[in-house]
Write an enzyme that holds these catalytic residues in place. Sequence first.
Site, PDB file in Angstrom:
ATOM      1  N   TYR A   1       0.833  -1.207   0.000  1.00  0.00           N
ATOM      2  CA  TYR A   1       0.000   0.000   0.000  1.00  0.00           C
ATOM      3  C   TYR A   1       0.870   1.261   0.000  1.00  0.00           C
ATOM      4  O   TYR A   1       0.407   2.346   0.346  1.00  0.00           O
ATOM      5  CB  TYR A   1      -0.917   0.022   1.232  1.00  0.00           C
ATOM      6  CG  TYR A   1      -1.917  -1.102   1.256  1.00  0.00           C
ATOM      7  CD1 TYR A   1      -3.140  -0.989   0.599  1.00  0.00           C
ATOM      8  CD2 TYR A   1      -1.643  -2.288   1.922  1.00  0.00           C
ATOM      9  CE1 TYR A   1      -4.070  -2.016   0.613  1.00  0.00           C
ATOM     10  CE2 TYR A   1      -2.555  -3.340   1.939  1.00  0.00           C
ATOM     11  CZ  TYR A   1      -3.766  -3.196   1.283  1.00  0.00           C
ATOM     12  OH  TYR A   1      -4.680  -4.227   1.291  1.00  0.00           O
ATOM     13  N   SER A   2       2.109   1.130  -0.418  1.00  0.00           N
ATOM     14  CA  SER A   2       3.102   2.190  -0.274  1.00  0.00           C
ATOM     15  C   SER A   2       2.739   3.459  -1.040  1.00  0.00           C
ATOM     16  O   SER A   2       2.621   3.458  -2.266  1.00  0.00           O
ATOM     17  CB  SER A   2       4.465   1.678  -0.761  1.00  0.00           C
ATOM     18  OG  SER A   2       5.400   2.729  -0.847  1.00  0.00           O
ATOM     19  N   ASN A   3       2.611   4.566  -0.294  1.00  0.00           N
ATOM     20  CA  ASN A   3       2.419   5.868  -0.939  1.00  0.00           C
ATOM     21  C   ASN A   3       3.671   6.276  -1.698  1.00  0.00           C
ATOM     22  O   ASN A   3       3.589   6.922  -2.747  1.00  0.00           O
ATOM     23  CB  ASN A   3       2.083   6.924   0.118  1.00  0.00           C
ATOM     24  CG  ASN A   3       0.774   6.649   0.815  1.00  0.00           C
ATOM     25  OD1 ASN A   3      -0.233   6.347   0.182  1.00  0.00           O
ATOM     26  ND2 ASN A   3       0.775   6.734   2.142  1.00  0.00           N
TER      27      ASN A   3
ATOM     28  N   LEU B   1       6.011   4.292  -3.237  1.00  0.00           N
ATOM     29  CA  LEU B   1       6.116   3.600  -4.525  1.00  0.00           C
ATOM     30  C   LEU B   1       5.045   4.084  -5.495  1.00  0.00           C
ATOM     31  O   LEU B   1       5.287   4.172  -6.705  1.00  0.00           O
ATOM     32  CB  LEU B   1       5.999   2.088  -4.327  1.00  0.00           C
ATOM     33  CG  LEU B   1       7.191   1.385  -3.671  1.00  0.00           C
ATOM     34  CD1 LEU B   1       6.963  -0.127  -3.644  1.00  0.00           C
ATOM     35  CD2 LEU B   1       8.508   1.706  -4.379  1.00  0.00           C
TER      36      LEU B   1
END
Length: 296
Positions: free
Chosen positions: A67-69, A71
């Site tokens: 869920y990386s903002n 990336l």
Amino acid sequence: MGPFDWLPRAPLESVQLDWLNGVELAVLRLDRIDPLISGNKWFKLTEHLALAQQAGASGIISLGGAYSNHLHALAAAGKRFGFPTVGLLRGHPQDTPTVLDLKAFGMQLHWLGYGGYRARHAADFWTPWRERYPGFYPVPEGGGGMAGALGCAVLVEQARQQLSDVGWADYDAWWLAAGTGTTLAGLALAEACARPVYGALAVPDDHGVAQNVQALVTGGYALLDASRGGFAKVDPLLLEFIETTEQACGVPLEPLYTGKALLALKQQIEAGRFAPGTRLIFVHTGGLQGRRGLAV
């Protein structure tokens, strides 16, 4: 790679909430700079991309979760500005909304498992990836380090240029969520102890945020626990607070960073930390794309 001369301005907006008790609050809306390259992540990337460009890099490789903002912003930037990106992901393959976006943006993904991801701080971690992707510039998890902090330092001047928009001549302090402490460090560097920067910790103490910040800046900040039991821990009180706050002021929040940080501010005001008339700038660090995987 490049050029990367895009530097959007985050609007500064006054917010009225019944629990402010005379404290004046303005929100620096980093969530509004762009539909895809949103929040503090672009500012954390700018100096890294400049270094990659100077090094003659052919692409960017970095790390994050499903869920990386970080990336998400990196992959969107790669698609928009025309450079290849590689993401090294924690855990095992899953198609979260974020991961589906990463694929659509053209990011090449590699799943490291959990043990493989924990090894990211090892001295030789990047060696096989440099061999596999020669010419790619490695960016730390979350866009951290001094380069990330310096990229965020510009936010101080952006806010100062807009003080008249909220009817202020000056302000007293900053408040924001801290996940790695990079954005907080950038603000503290720019303020040079002129005004305090308060970081509401979205992660437990053992995540090393204090050490990260100490490596970048010598003072002018304070860290307060706001993790509510751990990173990504969401409880009914927090969800209720987010719902009522959004209805009251129209500012969208998410429960991992901005929701926790604003709830922590409410609790600190109720505890008497800030006197009526204090003017605080709250940094909305974005992260709204991550809401798609949560019941918010």
